[in-house]
Design an enzyme around this catalytic site. Structure first.
Site, PDB file in Angstrom:
ATOM      1  N   ARG A 261       1.086  -1.240  -0.052  1.00  0.00           N
ATOM      2  CA  ARG A 261       0.030  -0.044  -0.194  1.00  0.00           C
ATOM      3  C   ARG A 261       0.908   1.619  -0.302  1.00  0.00           C
ATOM      4  O   ARG A 261       0.948   1.651   0.510  1.00  0.00           O
ATOM      5  CB  ARG A 261      -0.914   0.570   1.320  1.00  0.00           C
ATOM      6  CG  ARG A 261      -1.571  -1.698   1.263  1.00  0.00           C
ATOM      7  CD  ARG A 261      -2.513  -1.217   2.372  1.00  0.00           C
ATOM      8  NE  ARG A 261      -3.749  -2.652   2.630  1.00  0.00           N
ATOM      9  CZ  ARG A 261      -2.405  -3.600   3.257  1.00  0.00           C
ATOM     10  NH1 ARG A 261      -1.706  -3.351   4.294  1.00  0.00           N
ATOM     11  NH2 ARG A 261      -3.217  -5.039   3.331  1.00  0.00           N
TER      12      ARG A 261
ATOM     13  N   CYS B  29      -1.704 -21.742  -0.642  1.00  0.00           N
ATOM     14  CA  CYS B  29      -1.003 -21.062   0.088  1.00  0.00           C
ATOM     15  C   CYS B  29      -0.197 -22.296   1.330  1.00  0.00           C
ATOM     16  O   CYS B  29      -0.617 -23.282   1.710  1.00  0.00           O
ATOM     17  CB  CYS B  29      -2.005 -20.088   1.311  1.00  0.00           C
ATOM     18  SG  CYS B  29      -1.090 -19.323   2.430  1.00  0.00           S
ATOM     19  N   LEU B  30       1.098 -21.946   1.114  1.00  0.00           N
ATOM     20  CA  LEU B  30       2.028 -22.502   2.498  1.00  0.00           C
ATOM     21  C   LEU B  30       2.051 -22.792   3.630  1.00  0.00           C
ATOM     22  O   LEU B  30       2.271 -23.649   4.781  1.00  0.00           O
ATOM     23  CB  LEU B  30       3.660 -22.368   1.866  1.00  0.00           C
ATOM     24  CG  LEU B  30       4.480 -22.834   2.794  1.00  0.00           C
ATOM     25  CD1 LEU B  30       4.786 -23.670   2.313  1.00  0.00           C
ATOM     26  CD2 LEU B  30       5.522 -22.244   2.569  1.00  0.00           C
ATOM     27  N   GLY B  31       1.400 -21.413   4.186  1.00  0.00           N
ATOM     28  CA  GLY B  31       1.092 -20.769   5.521  1.00  0.00           C
ATOM     29  C   GLY B  31      -0.406 -21.048   5.584  1.00  0.00           C
ATOM     30  O   GLY B  31      -1.014 -21.393   7.190  1.00  0.00           O
TER      31      GLY B  31
ATOM     32  N   ASP C 233       1.243 -10.039   6.337  1.00  0.00           N
ATOM     33  CA  ASP C 233      -0.067  -8.879   5.728  1.00  0.00           C
ATOM     34  C   ASP C 233      -1.730  -9.869   6.125  1.00  0.00           C
ATOM     35  O   ASP C 233      -2.584  -9.438   6.715  1.00  0.00           O
ATOM     36  CB  ASP C 233       0.012  -8.733   4.258  1.00  0.00           C
ATOM     37  CG  ASP C 233      -0.858  -7.180   4.229  1.00  0.00           C
ATOM     38  OD1 ASP C 233      -0.390  -6.547   4.900  1.00  0.00           O
ATOM     39  OD2 ASP C 233      -1.904  -7.759   3.495  1.00  0.00           O
ATOM     40  N   THR C 234      -1.578 -11.238   5.429  1.00  0.00           N
ATOM     41  CA  THR C 234      -2.541 -11.800   5.304  1.00  0.00           C
ATOM     42  C   THR C 234      -3.654 -12.350   6.382  1.00  0.00           C
ATOM     43  O   THR C 234      -4.500 -12.736   6.933  1.00  0.00           O
ATOM     44  CB  THR C 234      -2.432 -13.320   4.586  1.00  0.00           C
ATOM     45  OG1 THR C 234      -1.129 -13.514   5.318  1.00  0.00           O
ATOM     46  CG2 THR C 234      -2.029 -13.006   3.252  1.00  0.00           C
TER      47      THR C 234
HETATM   48  C1  HEM Z   1      -4.933 -15.919   6.508  1.00  0.00           C
HETATM   49  C2  HEM Z   1      -4.167 -16.133   6.277  1.00  0.00           C
HETATM   50  C3  HEM Z   1      -3.589 -16.358   4.898  1.00  0.00           C
HETATM   51  C4  HEM Z   1      -4.459 -16.104   3.214  1.00  0.00           C
HETATM   52  C5  HEM Z   1      -5.954 -15.826   3.197  1.00  0.00           C
HETATM   53  C6  HEM Z   1      -3.222 -16.402   3.120  1.00  0.00           C
HETATM   54  C7  HEM Z   1      -3.530 -16.706   1.185  1.00  0.00           C
HETATM   55  C8  HEM Z   1      -2.253 -16.826  -0.016  1.00  0.00           C
HETATM   56  C9  HEM Z   1      -2.974 -17.699  -0.450  1.00  0.00           C
HETATM   57  C10 HEM Z   1      -4.957 -17.152  -1.575  1.00  0.00           C
HETATM   58  C11 HEM Z   1      -2.040 -17.985  -1.423  1.00  0.00           C
HETATM   59  C12 HEM Z   1      -2.346 -17.904  -2.834  1.00  0.00           C
HETATM   60  C13 HEM Z   1      -1.718 -17.187  -3.781  1.00  0.00           C
HETATM   61  C14 HEM Z   1      -0.931 -17.546  -5.524  1.00  0.00           C
HETATM   62  O1  HEM Z   1      -2.114 -18.617  -5.834  1.00  0.00           O
HETATM   63  O2  HEM Z   1      -1.332 -16.414  -6.595  1.00  0.00           O
HETATM   64  C15 HEM Z   1      -0.725 -18.099  -0.950  1.00  0.00           C
HETATM   65  C16 HEM Z   1      -0.117 -18.678  -1.145  1.00  0.00           C
HETATM   66  C17 HEM Z   1       1.265 -18.748  -0.566  1.00  0.00           C
HETATM   67  N1  HEM Z   1       0.661 -17.781   1.403  1.00  0.00           N
HETATM   68 FE1  HEM Z   1      -0.822 -17.439   1.769  1.00  0.00          FE
HETATM   69  N2  HEM Z   1      -1.890 -16.782   2.945  1.00  0.00           N
HETATM   70  C18 HEM Z   1      -2.304 -16.800   4.459  1.00  0.00           C
HETATM   71  C19 HEM Z   1      -1.332 -16.392   5.573  1.00  0.00           C
HETATM   72  C20 HEM Z   1       0.132 -17.080   5.117  1.00  0.00           C
HETATM   73  C21 HEM Z   1       1.260 -17.013   5.659  1.00  0.00           C
HETATM   74  C22 HEM Z   1       0.847 -17.372   7.798  1.00  0.00           C
HETATM   75  C23 HEM Z   1       2.341 -17.362   5.187  1.00  0.00           C
HETATM   76  C24 HEM Z   1       3.426 -17.906   6.080  1.00  0.00           C
HETATM   77  C25 HEM Z   1       4.125 -17.630   7.139  1.00  0.00           C
HETATM   78  C26 HEM Z   1       1.955 -18.215   4.212  1.00  0.00           C
HETATM   79  C27 HEM Z   1       2.599 -17.947   3.347  1.00  0.00           C
HETATM   80  C28 HEM Z   1       2.305 -18.388   1.387  1.00  0.00           C
HETATM   81  C29 HEM Z   1       3.220 -17.822   0.657  1.00  0.00           C
HETATM   82  C30 HEM Z   1       4.905 -18.531   0.637  1.00  0.00           C
HETATM   83  C31 HEM Z   1       2.760 -18.407  -0.499  1.00  0.00           C
HETATM   84  C32 HEM Z   1       2.868 -18.766  -1.478  1.00  0.00           C
HETATM   85  C33 HEM Z   1       2.777 -20.789  -2.143  1.00  0.00           C
HETATM   86  C34 HEM Z   1       3.632 -21.098  -3.570  1.00  0.00           C
HETATM   87  O3  HEM Z   1       3.254 -20.674  -4.358  1.00  0.00           O
HETATM   88  O4  HEM Z   1       3.793 -22.326  -3.571  1.00  0.00           O
HETATM   89  N3  HEM Z   1       0.958 -17.363   4.030  1.00  0.00           N
HETATM   90  N4  HEM Z   1      -1.533 -17.447   0.216  1.00  0.00           N
END
Ligand code: HEM
Ligand code: SF4
Lengths: 63, 402
Positions: B169, B349-351, B242-243
């Site tokens: 942002r 999502c990895l997380g 952020d998420t």
């Molecule tokens: C409620 C919380 C979260 C939401 C809603 C969320 C949502 C997402 C979404 C929608 C994607 C898919 C992106 C795509 O397809 O282009 C993603 C990927 C990813 N997220 Fe999250 N996320 C969350 C928490 C986290 C946390 C806590 C971490 C790490 C500590 C994380 C790390 C990642 C990573 C590394 C990817 C990439 C995975 C890949 O490309 O194989 N996320 N997330």
């Protein structure tokens, strides 16, 4: 009733083992492993629920 | 809002983010594959918006048609982020390295510390009768967990948050695209420089943390290069900070305005697992993900051409009546809930396992200590577009009762 997972489709959402931990469990990476392929009556409903909640359509029931 | 916004500004503006459902319902009905001539901040040329569950589902699961490489909005990076902007088959190697660190088993090991942190943060405002939930819980809670996991110093949190905001942002006039690009580029260079130094430090003195694991874990017998490690760290700063904050904001904003739902969870905490899934579906805090079309495909009778950019509207997919009965209702006991709040297909999502646990523990601990809360009188909430944070989120609650 039998339940099978397609490992090519499973990406590890983990909905199955959260809903029916007696039947499914996560492997070391968080992907689905079926502990018991033969589904017994007491868990049948949970297994159906797990199948209905897998976003990848990786689980199937064979009657 | 009109069914066919003339530019993407309306589709990702702040007004829409508060409640995108009616606009997205119009899109799904009238133009499920909507071609916009341009979308601010989304590179040059047109962009195709997918809004139906079925189409989003297809796109997520077909990276050979909808590629993640070079698809992203400008986020100031020099190279593709790992694993987000890498396609299969290379993608799988990175996930094999990362998955064990984020598996349900790994998360089980963190739960005690996560719960303690939640309780401690809540104690910080419980006696006051009011708080800004965004600033006092939703921000520090996931950030602290993430920094501990990575092995990064807590004192630097303000800097990490400034980076995150500089990328996601940037504080410039929304029409000032060059300004935004400059802020992102500068922020990006700071991020690379910082992690470069951390890598030097861990190479010299390894620790029991994720930064060290990135440097010592192997994929098929080889270690990651310095650039590869940097490209992961860059993504983690954005994804890890952020998420979960945005998701906590969305969940608590909802419960603070729906006392009957809140009360059901207070009375029966066993409903929380289902409630977290349902609220993630209903709120889908990450509204959409970008892709690059690399093979021609026809969706809903519309030809989409290789070379076009696409946005997969996860929020719209998750509120599609064609997939979810009573999609506009919140139902904690929903029988079938194949939502894409965490994306789907190889980039799931990895997380997600960690995030789910954080959300569950946060609700359990909050409701144990503060079972009754509501929005501060007169508060007007503003949801940020793209990733739906609610800043500030003022809530009030009775004190003393425990
Ligand atoms: C409620 C919380 C979260 C939401 C809603 C969320 C949502 C997402 C979404 C929608 C994607 C898919 C992106 C795509 O397809 O282009 C993603 C990927 C990813 N997220 Fe999250 N996320 C969350 C928490 C986290 C946390 C806590 C971490 C790490 C500590 C994380 C790390 C990642 C990573 C590394 C990817 C990439 C995975 C890949 O490309 O194989 N996320 N997330
Ligand atoms: S819910 Fe589906 S994708 Fe997720 S772990 Fe289970 S089988 Fe795999």
């Amino acid at each position: 009733m039998r339940v099978v997972v397609d490992p090519d489709k499973c990406v590890g959402h983990g909905r199955c083992y959260a809903l029916a931990p007696d039947v499914f469990e996560p492997d070391d990476d968080g992907y689905c492993m079926v502990r018991h392929y033969e589904v017994w009556p007491a868990v049948a409903e949970l297994v159906r629920r797990a199948v209905a909640n897998c976003p990848e359509e990786a689980l199937t029931i064979e009657d | 809002m009109a069914a066919e916004p003339a530019s993407g500004a309306g589709l990702f503006g702040a007004d829409l983010a508060a409640d995108p459902r009616p606009t997205f319902a119009e899109l799904r009905k009238g133009s499920p594959v909507l071609r916009l001539p341009d979308l601010q901040g989304f590179g040059d040329g047109g962009v195709v918006i997918l809004s139906r569950y079925e189409d989003v589902h297809f796109a997520l699961r077909h990276p050979e048609v909808f590629s993640s490489t070079e698809a992203a909005v400008d986020i100031g990076q020099d190279r593709p982020l790992i694993p987000l902007q890498v396609d299969p088959p290379d993608h799988a190697g990175y996930r094999r390295l990362l998955d064990p660190h984020f598996s349900p088993r790994a998360v089980n090991g963190m739960e005690g510390a996560v719960r303690e942190l939640a309780a401690e943060l809540i104690e910080g405002f419980a006696a006051r009768g009011r708080c800004d939930f965004h600033a006092e819980f939703a921000t520090p809670f996931p950030a602290t967990i993430f920094l501990r996991l990575m092995g990064l110093p807590m004192e630097e949190l303000p800097m990490f948050l400034r980076w995150r905001d500089g990328i996601i942002r940037p504080q410039v006039d929304p029409s000032d695209l060059d300004g935004a690009r400059t802020v992102r580029k500068q922020t990006g260079q700071e991020i690379y420089a910082f992690f470069d130094a951390v890598i030097d430090d861990r190479l010299a003195s390894p620790q029991d943390d994720l930064m060290t694991a990135f440097l010592t874990d192997e994929i098929e017998g080889r270690r990651l290069s310095r650039d590869e490690v940097l490209d992961m760290c860059y993504l983690f700063i954005l994804g890890g900070l952020d998420t979960v904050t945005a998701s906590l904001d969305c969940l608590i904003a909802r419960l603070a305005q729906h006392p009957e739902e809140r009360q059901r969870l207070v009375d029966d905490p066993s409903l929380i697992d289902g409630a977290v899934e349902e609220l993630l579906r209903f709120e889908t805090p990450v509204m959409g993900v970008p892709r690059l079309v690399v093979a021609d495909v026809t969706l809903d009778g519309v030809e989409v051409k290789a070379g076009e950019r696409a946005i997969l509207l996860l929020h719209s997919a998750d509120t599609d009546e064609a997939e979810f009965d009573g999609a506009d209702e919140v139902d904690f006991g929903r029988e079938r809930n194949r939502h894409f709040a965490f994306g789907g297909g190889p980039h799931r999502c990895l997380g997600s396992h960690l995030a789910r646990r954080e959300l569950k523990v946060a609700l359990e601990e909050l409701h144990r200590r503060i079972p009754e809360y509501s929005l501060a009188p007169g508060a007007e909430l503003s949801y940020s577009p793209g990733i739906r944070q609610v800043d500030p989120l003022p809530i009030v609650f009775p004190v003393g009762a425990r």
